[in-house]
Write an enzyme that holds these catalytic residues in place. Structure first.
Site, short mmCIF file in Angstrom:
data_model
loop_
_atom_site.label_atom_id
_atom_site.label_comp_id
_atom_site.label_asym_id
_atom_site.label_seq_id
_atom_site.Cartn_x
_atom_site.Cartn_y
_atom_site.Cartn_z
N SER A 137 0.85 -1.19 0.00
CA SER A 137 0.00 0.00 0.00
C SER A 137 0.89 1.24 0.00
O SER A 137 2.06 1.16 -0.35
CB SER A 137 -0.93 -0.02 1.22
OG SER A 137 -1.94 0.94 1.07
N ASN A 138 0.34 2.39 0.35
CA ASN A 138 1.11 3.64 0.38
C ASN A 138 0.46 4.56 1.42
O ASN A 138 -0.61 4.25 1.93
CB ASN A 138 1.14 4.26 -1.03
CG ASN A 138 -0.26 4.55 -1.52
OD1 ASN A 138 -0.96 5.39 -0.97
ND2 ASN A 138 -0.70 3.82 -2.55
N PRO A 139 1.12 5.69 1.74
CA PRO A 139 0.62 6.50 2.87
C PRO A 139 -0.57 7.41 2.56
O PRO A 139 -0.93 8.25 3.39
CB PRO A 139 1.83 7.36 3.25
CG PRO A 139 2.88 7.13 2.25
CD PRO A 139 2.38 6.23 1.19
N SER A 140 -1.20 7.25 1.42
CA SER A 140 -2.35 8.12 1.11
C SER A 140 -3.39 8.05 2.23
O SER A 140 -3.74 6.97 2.69
CB SER A 140 -2.97 7.67 -0.21
OG SER A 140 -4.22 8.32 -0.38
N ALA A 166 -4.79 6.91 -4.68
CA ALA A 166 -3.43 6.43 -4.97
C ALA A 166 -3.47 4.91 -4.97
O ALA A 166 -3.05 4.27 -4.00
CB ALA A 166 -2.46 6.96 -3.92
#
Ligand code: CTP
Length: 273
Positions: free
Chosen positions: A72-75, A142
């Site tokens: 995943s990502n920090p969005s 994102a």
């Protein structure tokens, strides 16, 4: 006909002990309706989104490797939520597709349809279902760019083969899926880059066939993800590039919708006078 605004009831636990549609709207929702009525009264007609159907995607996606690990990502979803709220205040019917996020959906979008998804595949499927009814697409999510080739049903032990090098595949690019279509909504995409110049950003705008690209130059001073403010540059299909100062995500959402209104006005796409 008299301009009365109805604040609809909300879904939840009812005094009868049942569950359903019939709760008094939360104070925050009532305040949102008041803000919307006041904002609409002052909005220049070309900036109004009354009667328009707006689809917003927000937040990250999760691509599970096994039941306890994911890519995943920090969005945080804040930018997408700010856009959804701003579009709603301009009179639009808003549909929000939201990946897993801790940011609370304010009681603020009472009429919005909120669709919770987890993976990029789910976000794509939901987007494709809603697109035929969409006039304006704001692709602020994102989505993860990679997923497990074969998510494992059981937790992978750290000594297992493939633990450090799971086989990955690219996820489907939702915007690219739309890029070649003849009938598309007015489409806004985002690009967060650490090493890019405007020429590269323009190339991405063309590749994804976007009407407007919101470019974030990511740096220590402008992390963009999971913070309250954002410094962005607006890159329209035609017209001047606009480098904005660092703004709250709410203010940036307004600036983006203003740029959309401007672009549609010059394109002659806007059906209103
Ligand atoms: N996006 C999308 N589907 C994906 C990934 C991204 O529709 N699977 C959208 C994002 O919502 C955003 C835009 O594409 O609006 C830009 O994403 P970005 O990752 O910067 O684009 P890429 O083409 O993946 O660029 P890069 O190869 O440089 O990572």
């Amino acid at each position: 006909a008299r301009g009365v605004v109805v604040v609809p009831p909300q879904v939840g636990a009812l005094a009868s002990g049942g569950h359903g549609n019939g709760r008094l709207a939360e104070p925050a929702a009532i305040v949102e309706y008041l803000r919307r009525a006041l904002a609409l009264a002052e909005l220049p007609p070309h900036r109004s989104l009354r009667g328009q159907r707006v689809l917003v995607t927000a937040g990250p996606t999760r691509e599970y490797l096994d039941p306890v690990r994911f890519l995943s990502n920090p969005s945080s979803g804040r930018m997408g939520l700010a856009l959804a709220r701003a579009a709603w205040r301009r009179g639009a019917h808003v549909e929000l597709i939201c990946g897993p996020t801790q940011v609370r959906m304010p009681g603020a979008l009472p009429t919005a349809q909120v669709h919770r998804v987890t993976t990029c595949g789910e976000m794509l499927a939901k987007s494709l279902r809603l697109l035929p009814r969409t006039d304006l697409l704001l692709m602020a999510a994102a989505p993860s760019d990679a997923r497990a080739a074969q998510p494992r049903a059981n937790k992978v032990k750290k000594d297992d083969a493939g633990f450090l090098q799971p086989a990955l595949r690219r996820t489907d690019d939702i915007l690219l899926q739309l890029a070649g279509r003849k009938i598309r909504p007015f489409t806004v995409g985002f690009a967060a880059e650490t090493h890019a110049d405007l020429a590269a950003v323009q190339a991405k705008r063309r590749r994804k066939n976007l009407d407007l690209l919101v470019y974030n130059a990511i740096s220590a001073a402008n992390p963009a993800f999971d913070v309250a403010t954002n410094q962005a540059t607006l890159v329209p299909r035609d017209g001047a590039i606009l480098a904005l100062p660092s703004l709250s995500k709410a203010a940036l959402a307004e600036a983006i919708l203003d740029a959309v209104a401007e672009a549609r006005r010059t394109d002659g796409l806007d059906p209103r006078p």
